[in-house]
Design an enzyme around this catalytic site. Structure first.
Site, PDB file in Angstrom:
ATOM      1  N   GLU A   1       0.831  -1.212   0.000  1.00  0.00           N
ATOM      2  CA  GLU A   1       0.000   0.000   0.000  1.00  0.00           C
ATOM      3  C   GLU A   1       0.864   1.261   0.000  1.00  0.00           C
ATOM      4  OE1 GLU A   1      -2.922  -0.496  -0.620  1.00  0.00           O
ATOM      5  OE2 GLU A   1      -3.717  -2.258   0.392  1.00  0.00           O
TER       6      GLU A   1
ATOM      7  N   HIS B   1      -2.725   2.122   8.440  1.00  0.00           N
ATOM      8  CA  HIS B   1      -3.845   1.360   7.888  1.00  0.00           C
ATOM      9  C   HIS B   1      -4.059   0.128   8.744  1.00  0.00           C
ATOM     10  CE1 HIS B   1      -6.382  -0.949   5.270  1.00  0.00           C
ATOM     11  NE2 HIS B   1      -5.436  -1.827   4.993  1.00  0.00           N
TER      12      HIS B   1
ATOM     13  N   HIS C   1      -7.284  -3.123  10.059  1.00  0.00           N
ATOM     14  CA  HIS C   1      -8.554  -3.814   9.807  1.00  0.00           C
ATOM     15  C   HIS C   1      -9.302  -3.998  11.135  1.00  0.00           C
ATOM     16  CE1 HIS C   1      -6.235  -6.075   6.315  1.00  0.00           C
ATOM     17  NE2 HIS C   1      -6.406  -4.777   6.054  1.00  0.00           N
TER      18      HIS C   1
ATOM     19  N   GLU D   1     -16.936  11.537  23.920  1.00  0.00           N
ATOM     20  CA  GLU D   1     -15.808  12.351  23.443  1.00  0.00           C
ATOM     21  C   GLU D   1     -15.454  12.162  21.967  1.00  0.00           C
ATOM     22  OE1 GLU D   1     -12.702  12.298  26.394  1.00  0.00           O
ATOM     23  OE2 GLU D   1     -14.112  13.039  27.877  1.00  0.00           O
TER      24      GLU D   1
HETATM   25  P1  13P Z   1       0.927  -5.470   3.119  1.00  0.00           P
HETATM   26  O1  13P Z   1       1.288  -6.785   3.768  1.00  0.00           O
HETATM   27  O2  13P Z   1       1.472  -5.355   1.723  1.00  0.00           O
HETATM   28  O3  13P Z   1       1.286  -4.295   4.002  1.00  0.00           O
HETATM   29  O4  13P Z   1      -0.654  -5.434   2.935  1.00  0.00           O
HETATM   30  C1  13P Z   1      -1.521  -5.580   4.031  1.00  0.00           C
HETATM   31  C2  13P Z   1      -2.849  -4.929   3.835  1.00  0.00           C
HETATM   32  O5  13P Z   1      -3.541  -4.664   4.797  1.00  0.00           O
HETATM   33  C3  13P Z   1      -3.290  -4.594   2.468  1.00  0.00           C
HETATM   34  O6  13P Z   1      -4.371  -3.722   2.473  1.00  0.00           O
HETATM   35 ZN    ZN Z   2      -5.575  -3.825   4.351  1.00  0.00          ZN
END
Ligand code: 13P
Ligand code: ZN
Length: 293
Positions: A137, A160, A162, A190
């Site tokens: 990314e 980034h 999840h 908050e």
């Molecule tokens: P990478 O292992 O390349 O960082 O990708 C993980 C990911 O969350 C892709 O969206």
């Molecule tokens: Zn991801």
């Protein structure tokens, strides 16, 4: 190289500090460990890039010593223009690397890279042992750095992840920026003070591409948080702590939502109360995300 050069080089090496003790390395390790512990980053899920101060890095590394050059990552990387960041140094999680493993083996799972002079690759200064590369990314990260630096010159971090409840909420809540942000603001007192600029949302898109990078960075001109529908979230901030805290607060609110969405709603935080909070904290908030008359 002459004898004096050798002496100078040896001298520089002697006074250089151990990189494993550098605050930017230990903070990356701790942040990845926390993100893994919270269940936000399964397997290789998630990635972080953190812009470093050249002088600080020079206390630990010889900036003239490039270990190898790595081509820019991502789908269609050739069309990705990173030239505004030439010479900038970042510590970045490696592609395919597990957040779970970063703390025990930072040299394999993290890399310190400098954007190469031709803007076509990165120069590896430390890490990615065993042939690793920057996250897939990378285009999105670099485009987001450029977008955030334009609105906040102190921005350093793009993250980034999840996070479980944020992702769950994507499947049961309308993916409308105003409605999604408003629901999150209602979930913890908050929230409006922590992310008064709200949460941007992109539709499901193919990850690792320039297109998702362009779309994310466009959203980052007005939001520090951007949801990638049915995938995860991006955050940006001045420090790792601040950026982690942004995502953590969204995730907490999403958790309250997921714990209560199927139950009758008896109480809520009213919009006029949110206004009072925003005024108390002195934050500029998205007034158009409230339903005030
Ligand atoms: P990478 O292992 O390349 O960082 O990708 C993980 C990911 O969350 C892709 O969206
Ligand atoms: Zn991801």
């Amino acid at each position: 190289m002459g004898f004096m050069d050798d002496i100078k080089k040896a001298g520089k090496k002697l006074i250089r500090k151990n990189i494993l003790g550098a605050p930017f390395v230990t903070e990356m390790c701790d942040t990845c460990a926390n993100m893994y512990r919270l269940g936000w980053d399964e397997r290789n899920g998630g990635n972080i890039s953190y812009m470093l101060d050249e002088k600080e890095v020079a206390e630990y590394l010889d900036l003239d010593e490039v270990l190898r050059t790595i081509p820019l990552m991502g789908v269609n990387a050739a069309a990705f223009d990173v030239s505004p960041l030439i010479g900038k140094i970042f510590i970045v999680t490696g592609t395919g690397k597990y957040f779970k493993n970063v703390k025990d083996d930072p040299e394999t799972n993290l890399g310190i890279v400098r954007i190469a002079k031709d803007g076509k690759g990165v120069e590896l200064l430390w890490g990615y042992e065993g042939g690793g590369r920057t996250t897939s990314e990378f285009p999105t990260h670099m485009m987001c750095h450029m977008a955030r630096l334009a609105v906040d010159p102190e921005n350093r971090v793009v993250m980034h992840s999840h996070p479980t409840n944020t992702l769950a909420m994507n499947y049961v809540h309308e993916l409308d920026e105003k409605k999604f942000t408003h629901t999150l603001w209602e979930m913890c007192t908050e929230c409006i003070a922590v992310f008064p600029d709200g949460v941007g949302i992109l539709p499901w898109m193919l990850c690792g591409t320039n297109e998702i990078g362009e779309a994310t960075s466009k959203k980052m001109q007005e939001f520090r948080l951007v949801v990638w529908s049915m995938h995860g979230i991006y955050g940006a901030g001045k420090t790792l702590d601040e950026t982690f805290g942004l995502i953590e607060t969204v995730e907490k609110a999403a958790q309250i939502y997921m714990l209560t969405a199927h139950l009758p709603r008896v109480n809520t935080i009213k919009d006029e109360d949110m206004v009072k909070l925003a005024e108390l904290f002195g934050v500029k908030y998205r007034k158009d995300f409230l339903d005030m008359k």
